[in-house]
Scaffold this active site. Structure first.
Site, PDB file in Angstrom:
ATOM      1  N   LYS A  77       0.831  -1.206   0.000  1.00 21.48           N
ATOM      2  CA  LYS A  77       0.000   0.000   0.000  1.00 21.48           C
ATOM      3  C   LYS A  77       0.870   1.263   0.000  1.00 21.48           C
ATOM      4  O   LYS A  77       1.916   1.311   0.650  1.00 21.48           O
ATOM      5  CB  LYS A  77      -0.905  -0.035   1.243  1.00 21.48           C
ATOM      6  CG  LYS A  77      -1.945   1.073   1.318  1.00 21.48           C
ATOM      7  CD  LYS A  77      -2.846   0.864   2.529  1.00 21.48           C
ATOM      8  CE  LYS A  77      -3.893   1.963   2.667  1.00 21.48           C
ATOM      9  NZ  LYS A  77      -4.795   1.719   3.807  1.00 21.48           N
ATOM     10  N   SER A 135      -9.327   2.118   2.758  1.00 19.14           N
ATOM     11  CA  SER A 135      -8.363   2.863   1.972  1.00 19.14           C
ATOM     12  C   SER A 135      -7.338   1.977   1.265  1.00 19.14           C
ATOM     13  O   SER A 135      -6.545   2.469   0.455  1.00 19.14           O
ATOM     14  CB  SER A 135      -7.633   3.870   2.860  1.00 19.14           C
ATOM     15  OG  SER A 135      -6.931   3.238   3.918  1.00 19.14           O
ATOM     16  N   SER A 182     -10.166  -0.420   6.718  1.00 15.39           N
ATOM     17  CA  SER A 182      -9.473  -0.195   5.448  1.00 15.39           C
ATOM     18  C   SER A 182      -8.811  -1.425   4.840  1.00 15.39           C
ATOM     19  O   SER A 182      -8.390  -1.384   3.695  1.00 15.39           O
ATOM     20  CB  SER A 182      -8.426   0.910   5.607  1.00 15.39           C
ATOM     21  OG  SER A 182      -9.059   2.147   5.785  1.00 15.39           O
TER      22      SER A 182
END
Length: 588
Positions: free
Chosen positions: A150, A225, A249
């Site tokens: 990420k 996210s 997330s």
């Protein structure tokens, strides 16, 4: 100050005679000119970042093409089809080479990102890591496994942007602890993936790299996210990804994209070397964790991460290795369950997923016990929202200075930046009509003082005790509960942040929680959705109905929860659910 002196002290890019003259005259036009110039500079930085991404992807494509030309017999389709545990075994025994696996996934990741825009950088050091892995005397548990990372998790030589322009250009000098540990176990981090601006959102869009689409349906968000991870893995371009979770997330994109994802206990995995716009917020616990296509992959990743190297690099972690015995146990479980949390009415498919999974677990010999999370309105409003925004969202609002707000975040941002007095007045006005929204506005004012922050932390501790006491009283091993879904239509996540209630509860509690797909949305679910009213009948309920419309055929997941430090037990329930649900996936 003379015009010449002013010219010298200002940034050279500001050296526009019109601005200087306007400044000297005290003209309001100067403010307008400066704003325009600032906007232009932001646009330039974003364009530079996009060019850098495009160049990195070109480099990645050349490397993948070169390998393919030199090795025309590589069984790419076979490699991409293997489950991670089987792939790891073949790599260790030598029947597959790390090169063939890495370049196969590089090629597939390029294909997926062209379709859904999920990869934002090529970790060019992966080819050096490949050579290092081949020279390691002992093959680690993740030997030769490509891993996607990420955006905000630091990788040496790369930027962690958090979707913010002001962080562009800040190249990291060393890997985060989790990336170091992955490498020590033989893994090969090869790409970084997209996120929503600031990450306090569960869509996946920012103005630097754009909107990421759900590979299962381009009209839907992949969630966030960790949405770039969700899209890349679901599209087949990665076999293992590392995400983060402070309100859902990891679990939300896993739910939206039909993946398995685990949010561990907060301090089980090191968070050193991670960028966050809300650093210093301790009321709600964020964590890093794995995302993959199946539960065994998550278990293998956790087993690899929970090693001496991680405990050495971050001595603040409790040195608890992975307990394989708990994960592989066949002892019947006592499972608490609930179909809805009382804050947001579950969508028809969410509710059905719990009902069907509960029945499967009962038939398999487990004991299912109804459970209701205590005081859910209080938890969401006073412990989660007032906790994560205990500063009145000041840090988050400040992070947008020198940036442009992404349209998908504007609804949230416009509310966050309101003065506390305005929020309180609006809360009073709305209370008789929309009490839930009024409570949320009040909570967004934050705590107001250090004393109140201490009181807020104490309130979280009291709730922990109350929740665990209820858990113990019912003699539960684990909990089965809904995961928000199915995947939202674009533009809704930023208007429904409070709908994370199903996941954010376990960030407040700091319990390990994982998501596993069990079904798909049926036409009957879609028909039943037409009658959805919600618990409050307010604009949020209306939006949730609109958000999940048009999802026939998309995945539906459930959430599995255990007590702190019991990730292995959480994964055990996830594995049981996965095994039982495999033969019962609904036809649309």
């Amino acid at each position: 100050m003379t015009q010449e002196r002013l010219w010298q002290v200002l940034d050279p890019s500001w050296a526009d005679p019109r601005i200087l003259s306007a400044l000297l005259c005290g003209s309001a036009a100067a403010i307008v000119l400066l704003k325009r110039l600032g906007h232009r500079r932001i646009q330039q930085k974003m364009e530079e970042a996009r060019r850098a991404r495009d160049l990195a992807l070109e480099q990645m494509e050349k490397a993948a093409r070169r390998f393919k030309q030199e090795n025309p017999g590589t069984q790419t389709a076979h490699i991409l089809s293997l489950p991670m545990v089987e792939l790891a075994e073949k790599l260790k025994e030598g029947s597959l080479s790390p090169e063939s696996v890495l370049y196969s996934y590089m090629g597939k990741a390029l294909e997926v990102t062209r379709e859904v825009n999920c990869v934002i950088d090529f970790i060019h050091g992966c080819e050096d890591q490949l050579q290092k892995v081949k020279k390691q005397k002992e093959k680690g548990l993740l030997y030769g496994i490509p891993v996607s990372i990420k955006d905000h998790i630091n990788c040496k030589g790369h930027v962690s942007s958090a979707g913010l322009v002001k962080l562009l250009g800040q190249v990291k000098e060393e890997d985060s602890v989790i990336v170091q540990v992955l490498k020590s176990q033989g893994a090969i981090p090869f790409v970084k993936t997209n996120i929503p601006q600031t990450m306090i959102n569960y869509d996946c869009s920012n103005l630097i790299f754009g909107q990421t689409l759900n590979p299962l349906n381009h009209q839907k968000t992949p969630g966030g996210s960790s949405g770039g991870e969700g899209a890349l893995i679901a599209g087949g371009g990665s076999i293992l990804g590392i995400g983060s979770d402070v309100a859902g997330s990891i679990r939300l994109p896993s739910s939206f994209c039909g993946l398995c994802g685990l949010k561990p206990t907060g301090n089980r995995i090191s968070k050193l070397g991670v960028v966050s716009p809300i650093t210093g917020m301790y009321s709600v616990t964020g964590t890093l964790g794995p995302m993959a296509r199946d539960v065994d992959s998550l278990a293998l990743c956790m087993k690899a991460l929970l090693c001496e190297e991680m405990f050495r690099l971050d001595p603040t972690l409790p040195p608890i290795p992975f307990d394989e015995e708990v994960y592989t146990s066949s002892k019947p479980l006592r499972i608490g369950y609930y179909e809805g949390d009382g804050y947001f009415q579950p969508s028809p498919s969410m509710k059905r997923a719990i009902q069907e999974t509960r029945k499967l677990l009962q038939e398999a010999g487990h004991t299912l016990v109804p459970f209701a999370p205590p005081k859910i309105d209080y938890v969401v409003d006073e412990l989660f929202t007032r906790g994560i925004f205990s500063d009145g969202a000041a840090h988050l609002v400040d992070s947008f200075k020198g940036d442009i707000v992404d349209p998908n975040l504007k609804s949230q941002f416009n509310t966050y930046r309101l003065p506390a007095l305005v929020k309180r007045i609006l809360a009073i006005i709305l209370k008789p009509i929309y009490p839930r929204i009024a409570r949320d506005l009040s909570a967004l004012c934050g705590v107001g003082s250090a004393k109140n922050l201490w009181d807020q932390h104490a309130a979280v501790a009291v709730y922990h005790t109350e929740f665990i006491a209820k858990w113990r009283k019912q003699r539960l091993d684990v909990i089965l509960c809904p995961a928000l879904g199915p995947a939202f239509n674009h533009g809704y996540a930023g208007k429904l942040f409070a709908a994370t209630s199903y996941t954010n509860l376990y960030n407040v509690l700091n319990f390990p929680a994982g998501v596993v797909p069990v079904s798909t949305v049926t036409r009957a679910d879609e028909e039943e959705l037409k009658h959805y009213r919600g618990h409050y009948g307010d604009p949020w309920d209306k939006r949730l109905k609109e958000a999940v419309e048009g999802a026939v055929g998309l995945p539906v997941a459930v959430q599995c929860v255990a007590l702190p430090w019991q990730e292995e037990l959480c994964l055990r329930l996830m594995k049981e659910v996965e095994t039982l649900s495999r033969g019962t996936r609904r036809n649309v």
